[in-house]
Design a protein around this motif. Structure first.
Motif, PDB file in Angstrom:
ATOM      1  N   MET A   1      38.184 -43.484 -14.681  1.00  0.00           N
ATOM      2  CA  MET A   1      37.963 -42.605 -15.817  1.00  0.00           C
ATOM      3  C   MET A   1      38.343 -41.172 -15.458  1.00  0.00           C
ATOM      4  O   MET A   1      38.842 -40.446 -16.284  1.00  0.00           O
ATOM      5  N   LYS A   2      38.118 -40.782 -14.236  1.00  0.00           N
ATOM      6  CA  LYS A   2      38.357 -39.414 -13.820  1.00  0.00           C
ATOM      7  C   LYS A   2      39.800 -38.975 -14.079  1.00  0.00           C
ATOM      8  O   LYS A   2      40.053 -37.872 -14.519  1.00  0.00           O
ATOM      9  N   SER A   3      40.759 -39.862 -13.849  1.00  0.00           N
ATOM     10  CA  SER A   3      42.153 -39.463 -13.950  1.00  0.00           C
ATOM     11  C   SER A   3      42.690 -39.419 -15.374  1.00  0.00           C
ATOM     12  O   SER A   3      43.608 -38.668 -15.658  1.00  0.00           O
ATOM     13  N   SER A   4      42.143 -40.233 -16.275  1.00  0.00           N
ATOM     14  CA  SER A   4      42.749 -40.318 -17.605  1.00  0.00           C
ATOM     15  C   SER A   4      41.949 -39.650 -18.713  1.00  0.00           C
ATOM     16  O   SER A   4      42.481 -39.375 -19.768  1.00  0.00           O
ATOM     17  N   ILE A   5      40.670 -39.385 -18.493  1.00  0.00           N
ATOM     18  CA  ILE A   5      39.821 -38.804 -19.535  1.00  0.00           C
ATOM     19  C   ILE A   5      39.573 -37.335 -19.209  1.00  0.00           C
ATOM     20  O   ILE A   5      39.023 -37.009 -18.166  1.00  0.00           O
ATOM     21  N   SER A   6      39.965 -36.471 -20.121  1.00  0.00           N
ATOM     22  CA  SER A   6      39.764 -35.041 -19.891  1.00  0.00           C
ATOM     23  C   SER A   6      38.762 -34.423 -20.856  1.00  0.00           C
ATOM     24  O   SER A   6      38.276 -33.332 -20.619  1.00  0.00           O
ATOM     25  N   LEU A   7      38.435 -35.133 -21.944  1.00  0.00           N
ATOM     26  CA  LEU A   7      37.524 -34.592 -22.940  1.00  0.00           C
ATOM     27  C   LEU A   7      36.413 -35.607 -23.211  1.00  0.00           C
ATOM     28  O   LEU A   7      36.694 -36.786 -23.446  1.00  0.00           O
ATOM     29  N   LEU A   8      35.164 -35.149 -23.151  1.00  0.00           N
ATOM     30  CA  LEU A   8      33.998 -35.989 -23.395  1.00  0.00           C
ATOM     31  C   LEU A   8      33.250 -35.474 -24.610  1.00  0.00           C
ATOM     32  O   LEU A   8      32.967 -34.276 -24.698  1.00  0.00           O
ATOM     33  N   THR A   9      32.931 -36.365 -25.539  1.00  0.00           N
ATOM     34  CA  THR A   9      32.206 -35.993 -26.751  1.00  0.00           C
ATOM     35  C   THR A   9      31.073 -36.979 -26.979  1.00  0.00           C
ATOM     36  O   THR A   9      31.248 -38.180 -26.789  1.00  0.00           O
ATOM     37  N   ILE A  10      29.931 -36.461 -27.402  1.00  0.00           N
ATOM     38  CA  ILE A  10      28.783 -37.265 -27.812  1.00  0.00           C
ATOM     39  C   ILE A  10      28.442 -36.837 -29.228  1.00  0.00           C
ATOM     40  O   ILE A  10      28.389 -35.632 -29.522  1.00  0.00           O
ATOM     41  N   CYS A  11      28.194 -37.809 -30.111  1.00  0.00           N
ATOM     42  CA  CYS A  11      27.826 -37.447 -31.473  1.00  0.00           C
ATOM     43  C   CYS A  11      27.016 -38.557 -32.124  1.00  0.00           C
ATOM     44  O   CYS A  11      26.853 -39.641 -31.567  1.00  0.00           O
ATOM     45  N   GLY A  12      26.532 -38.257 -33.317  1.00  0.00           N
ATOM     46  CA  GLY A  12      25.833 -39.230 -34.135  1.00  0.00           C
ATOM     47  C   GLY A  12      26.769 -39.781 -35.201  1.00  0.00           C
ATOM     48  O   GLY A  12      27.893 -39.287 -35.375  1.00  0.00           O
ATOM     49  N   ILE A  13      26.317 -40.789 -35.920  1.00  0.00           N
ATOM     50  CA  ILE A  13      27.147 -41.436 -36.940  1.00  0.00           C
ATOM     51  C   ILE A  13      27.619 -40.440 -37.997  1.00  0.00           C
ATOM     52  O   ILE A  13      28.783 -40.464 -38.402  1.00  0.00           O
ATOM     53  N   SER A  14      26.744 -39.542 -38.425  1.00  0.00           N
ATOM     54  CA  SER A  14      27.131 -38.596 -39.478  1.00  0.00           C
ATOM     55  C   SER A  14      28.237 -37.640 -39.037  1.00  0.00           C
ATOM     56  O   SER A  14      28.934 -37.060 -39.867  1.00  0.00           O
ATOM     57  N   GLU A  15      28.424 -37.481 -37.735  1.00  0.00           N
ATOM     58  CA  GLU A  15      29.448 -36.575 -37.203  1.00  0.00           C
ATOM     59  C   GLU A  15      30.787 -37.271 -36.944  1.00  0.00           C
ATOM     60  O   GLU A  15      31.771 -36.615 -36.620  1.00  0.00           O
ATOM     61  N   LEU A  16      30.816 -38.596 -37.054  1.00  0.00           N
ATOM     62  CA  LEU A  16      32.045 -39.332 -36.738  1.00  0.00           C
ATOM     63  C   LEU A  16      33.255 -38.888 -37.555  1.00  0.00           C
ATOM     64  O   LEU A  16      34.348 -38.753 -36.995  1.00  0.00           O
ATOM     65  N   SER A  88      47.710 -44.331 -23.100  1.00  0.00           N
ATOM     66  CA  SER A  88      49.137 -44.020 -22.996  1.00  0.00           C
ATOM     67  C   SER A  88      49.371 -42.523 -23.183  1.00  0.00           C
ATOM     68  O   SER A  88      50.422 -42.002 -22.852  1.00  0.00           O
ATOM     69  N   LYS A  89      48.378 -41.826 -23.725  1.00  0.00           N
ATOM     70  CA  LYS A  89      48.488 -40.377 -23.885  1.00  0.00           C
ATOM     71  C   LYS A  89      48.218 -39.712 -22.539  1.00  0.00           C
ATOM     72  O   LYS A  89      47.533 -40.257 -21.684  1.00  0.00           O
ATOM     73  N   ALA A  90      48.740 -38.522 -22.360  1.00  0.00           N
ATOM     74  CA  ALA A  90      48.570 -37.814 -21.091  1.00  0.00           C
ATOM     75  C   ALA A  90      47.104 -37.502 -20.819  1.00  0.00           C
ATOM     76  O   ALA A  90      46.643 -37.580 -19.692  1.00  0.00           O
ATOM     77  N   GLU A  91      46.352 -37.163 -21.856  1.00  0.00           N
ATOM     78  CA  GLU A  91      44.951 -36.822 -21.677  1.00  0.00           C
ATOM     79  C   GLU A  91      44.103 -37.641 -22.642  1.00  0.00           C
ATOM     80  O   GLU A  91      44.357 -37.662 -23.837  1.00  0.00           O
ATOM     81  N   GLY A  92      43.109 -38.314 -22.102  1.00  0.00           N
ATOM     82  CA  GLY A  92      42.238 -39.133 -22.923  1.00  0.00           C
ATOM     83  C   GLY A  92      41.041 -38.369 -23.433  1.00  0.00           C
ATOM     84  O   GLY A  92      40.642 -37.344 -22.877  1.00  0.00           O
ATOM     85  N   HIS A  93      40.469 -38.883 -24.502  1.00  0.00           N
ATOM     86  CA  HIS A  93      39.284 -38.291 -25.127  1.00  0.00           C
ATOM     87  C   HIS A  93      38.278 -39.414 -25.338  1.00  0.00           C
ATOM     88  O   HIS A  93      38.522 -40.323 -26.132  1.00  0.00           O
ATOM     89  N   LEU A  94      37.180 -39.358 -24.618  1.00  0.00           N
ATOM     90  CA  LEU A  94      36.118 -40.355 -24.706  1.00  0.00           C
ATOM     91  C   LEU A  94      35.032 -39.870 -25.658  1.00  0.00           C
ATOM     92  O   LEU A  94      34.496 -38.774 -25.492  1.00  0.00           O
ATOM     93  N   LEU A  95      34.734 -40.690 -26.650  1.00  0.00           N
ATOM     94  CA  LEU A  95      33.661 -40.416 -27.609  1.00  0.00           C
ATOM     95  C   LEU A  95      32.594 -41.494 -27.443  1.00  0.00           C
ATOM     96  O   LEU A  95      32.895 -42.683 -27.514  1.00  0.00           O
ATOM     97  N   VAL A  96      31.372 -41.081 -27.202  1.00  0.00           N
ATOM     98  CA  VAL A  96      30.231 -41.992 -27.149  1.00  0.00           C
ATOM     99  C   VAL A  96      29.298 -41.586 -28.273  1.00  0.00           C
ATOM    100  O   VAL A  96      28.944 -40.407 -28.393  1.00  0.00           O
ATOM    101  N   HIS A  97      28.910 -42.552 -29.102  1.00  0.00           N
ATOM    102  CA  HIS A  97      28.003 -42.218 -30.199  1.00  0.00           C
ATOM    103  C   HIS A  97      26.927 -43.278 -30.345  1.00  0.00           C
ATOM    104  O   HIS A  97      27.086 -44.431 -29.939  1.00  0.00           O
TER     105      HIS A  97
END
Length: 191
Positions: A1-16, A88-97
């Motif tokens: 995960m360290k190499s491909s994910i550069s953005l971490l987001t946490i949110c609730g359903i209403s913010e999706l 496949s994108k240069a920088e990944g974005h992980l969203l956990v909700h």
């Protein structure tokens, strides 16, 4: 995960819906068992998504599914999948909700962060978690399972106690709310 994910987001359903334009590449959805799948994901670009279903509780309650070690193992498997199959994108974005983006999702994100950065201290992970999601109140049961599964020898649970204490100090109403939600044991951990 360290190499491909550069953005971490946490949110609730209403913010999706607000996250759809942010190039999310990986999603971990933690939903109540009877909650419908959020429609917001239909507007997202193609992404890898895993769905887990259990309730946000820390004590057994009739008709509810308590978080179990297998749920945290599934979180860790998700993390392994992300690390082994980078976007496949240069920088990944992980969203956990989860429903509100406060408890199950923050416990899962802390678990994923420790998995990808095992040398990081537990207290630093909790600090970073609060930077990502200021209202974070990780589910203590999930954190206890993560502590065991990641061989943290109680250090993650101890860091959670200190995190709860900071959260109660930051927002004293949080203690009352957590007690009302049946999470008094977690409030007591902060003392």
């Amino acid at each position: 995960m360290k190499s491909s994910i550069s953005l971490l987001t946490i949110c609730g359903i209403s913010e999706l819906p607000d996250q759809g334009a942010r190039s999310v590449t990986h999603v971990l959805s933690i939903l109540d068992p009877d909650h419908p799948d959020p429609e917001a994901f239909q507007a997202y670009d193609p992404h890898h998504r895993t769905v887990l279903r259990f309730h946000d509780i820390i004590e057994p309650l009739p008709g509810m599914i308590l978080p179990e070690p297998e749920h945290v193992r599934a979180v860790l498997q998700f993390g392994e999948d992300v690390a082994q199959n980078p976007s496949s994108k240069a920088e990944g974005h992980l969203l956990v909700h989860c429903h509100m983006g406060v408890s199950r999702s923050t416990a899962a994100m802390a678990t994923l962060m420790l998995q990808s950065e095992p040398e990081e201290s537990e207290d630093r992970i909790m600090e970073r978690l609060a930077e990502i999601r200021p209202q974070a109140w990780p589910n203590s049961l999930m954190i206890g399972f993560a502590d065991d599964l990641l061989s943290r020898n109680g250090r993650l649970v101890d860091a959670l106690r200190r995190h709860y204490a900071r959260q109660v100090q930051r927002d004293p109403k949080m203690a009352r709310l957590m007690r009302e939600l049946g999470r008094g044991r977690e409030v007591e951990m902060a003392v």
